[in-house]
Write a protein that holds these residues in place. Structure first.
Motif, PDB file in Angstrom:
ATOM      1  N   ARG A 223       7.740  -7.211   2.755  1.00  0.00           N
ATOM      2  CA  ARG A 223       6.486  -7.903   3.099  1.00  0.00           C
ATOM      3  C   ARG A 223       5.573  -7.845   1.867  1.00  0.00           C
ATOM      4  O   ARG A 223       4.591  -7.124   1.807  1.00  0.00           O
ATOM      5  N   ARG A 224       5.918  -8.633   0.860  1.00  0.00           N
ATOM      6  CA  ARG A 224       5.342  -8.497  -0.467  1.00  0.00           C
ATOM      7  C   ARG A 224       3.896  -8.973  -0.549  1.00  0.00           C
ATOM      8  O   ARG A 224       3.089  -8.374  -1.255  1.00  0.00           O
ATOM      9  N   ALA A 225       3.580 -10.048   0.162  1.00  0.00           N
ATOM     10  CA  ALA A 225       2.202 -10.556   0.114  1.00  0.00           C
ATOM     11  C   ALA A 225       1.231  -9.521   0.671  1.00  0.00           C
ATOM     12  O   ALA A 225       0.169  -9.267   0.100  1.00  0.00           O
ATOM     13  N   GLU A 226       1.590  -8.898   1.793  1.00  0.00           N
ATOM     14  CA  GLU A 226       0.749  -7.848   2.368  1.00  0.00           C
ATOM     15  C   GLU A 226       0.666  -6.650   1.431  1.00  0.00           C
ATOM     16  O   GLU A 226      -0.403  -6.041   1.262  1.00  0.00           O
ATOM     17  N   ALA A 227       1.792  -6.305   0.824  1.00  0.00           N
ATOM     18  CA  ALA A 227       1.810  -5.164  -0.092  1.00  0.00           C
ATOM     19  C   ALA A 227       0.884  -5.405  -1.273  1.00  0.00           C
ATOM     20  O   ALA A 227       0.132  -4.507  -1.683  1.00  0.00           O
ATOM     21  N   ARG A 228       0.915  -6.608  -1.834  1.00  0.00           N
ATOM     22  CA  ARG A 228       0.035  -6.909  -2.978  1.00  0.00           C
ATOM     23  C   ARG A 228      -1.429  -6.908  -2.570  1.00  0.00           C
ATOM     24  O   ARG A 228      -2.299  -6.450  -3.319  1.00  0.00           O
ATOM     25  N   ARG A 229      -1.716  -7.429  -1.372  1.00  0.00           N
ATOM     26  CA  ARG A 229      -3.110  -7.443  -0.908  1.00  0.00           C
ATOM     27  C   ARG A 229      -3.651  -6.022  -0.752  1.00  0.00           C
ATOM     28  O   ARG A 229      -4.757  -5.713  -1.204  1.00  0.00           O
TER      29      ARG A 229
END
Length: 256
Positions: A223-229
């Motif tokens: 879940r990369r987008a959440e991780a970056r956020r």
């Protein structure tokens, strides 16, 4: 002409009752009462919601005021080397974890002595979740993940706002994921850990640790987008430490 007959008004108008009694009408105040009650209820709910936004979420952290608990803390705080392969952890009992764990010969006897002290404290206060959480910390530091999970869940059953138990349970589940025999179980354990980290409120002393671990595990489950956020939120408060460098590396590797 019969004077005893009831009087009538013009056709189309309401009849006038006998003996001059006026027709019953509903007072305006009586008609408006349900609406006033409804509006008052809305006002109460709005006030509760506003207070919830203004006041910080309640957290239960630290140690209870017991000599046995303080003695356990004095024997462990900063004295036992804690580290969980890149995950952040900390507690009022043990202090903060270091990026890498290096066991020492003194770890085992110190943890055993602290457990005995905390068991004595638990005998005095059976319903004190912070003692159960502290026993979970000892089990986690000892590598007893089954015992740690049991203690942390017992603490949360007593008080859901025991944030150190939330953080500890999340780290425990993440450690269990590393030992899981199949990928599906490992992923399920990481998702459970993420949920525990997400339940640590901003008001907690350990929010940064939970935020870090949550971003790290989100990257591991794809879940990369959440991780970056969440990583951006973490870097806004810590951009230069060794932990920040480690998280940047993990998020960069996940995005490649």
């Amino acid at each position: 002409m019969d004077l005893s007959a009831p009087r009538t008004s013009d056709p189309g108008s309401a009849p006038v009752p006998p003996h001059g009694i006026p027709p019953r009408t509903t007072p305006a105040v009586e008609r408006s009462t349900p609406m006033l009650v409804f509006l008052a209820l809305l006002a109460v709910l709005a006030t509760i919601a506003t207070v919830g936004l203004i006041l910080p979420a309640h957290v239960l952290e630290g140690l209870p005021d017991l000599d046995l608990a303080r003695a356990a803390r004095d024997s462990l705080y900063g004295r036992v080397s804690l580290g969980f392969d890149g995950m952040r952890f900390g507690s009022a009992l043990t202090g903060e974890a270091t990026p890498l764990r290096k066991r020492t010969p003194l770890d085992a006897p110190r943890l055993s002595a602290a457990q005995s002290l905390l068991e004595g404290a638990h005998a005095l206060r059976r319903l004190e979740p912070r003692i159960l959480a502290s026993l979970g910390h000892v089990a986690l530091a000892s590598g007893d993940y089954t015992g740690a999970e049991r203690r942390y869940r017992s603490a949360l059953d007593l008080r859901a706002s025991c944030t150190e138990a939330r953080l500890g349970l999340g780290v425990t589940l993440a450690r269990e994921a590393l030992l899981a025999g199949d990928l599906m179980r490992a992923r399920a354990l990481r998702l459970q850990a993420i949920a525990q980290f997400a339940a640590v409120p901003r008001a907690s002393r350990w929010y940064a640790e939970a935020l870090y671990d949550r971003a790290l595990l989100l990257s591991q489950v794809g879940r990369r987008a959440e991780a970056r956020r969440l990583g951006a939120e973490y870097f806004a408060q810590d951009s230069t430490s060794e932990w920040a460098a480690s998280l940047r590396e993990a998020l960069g590797a996940a995005g490649s």
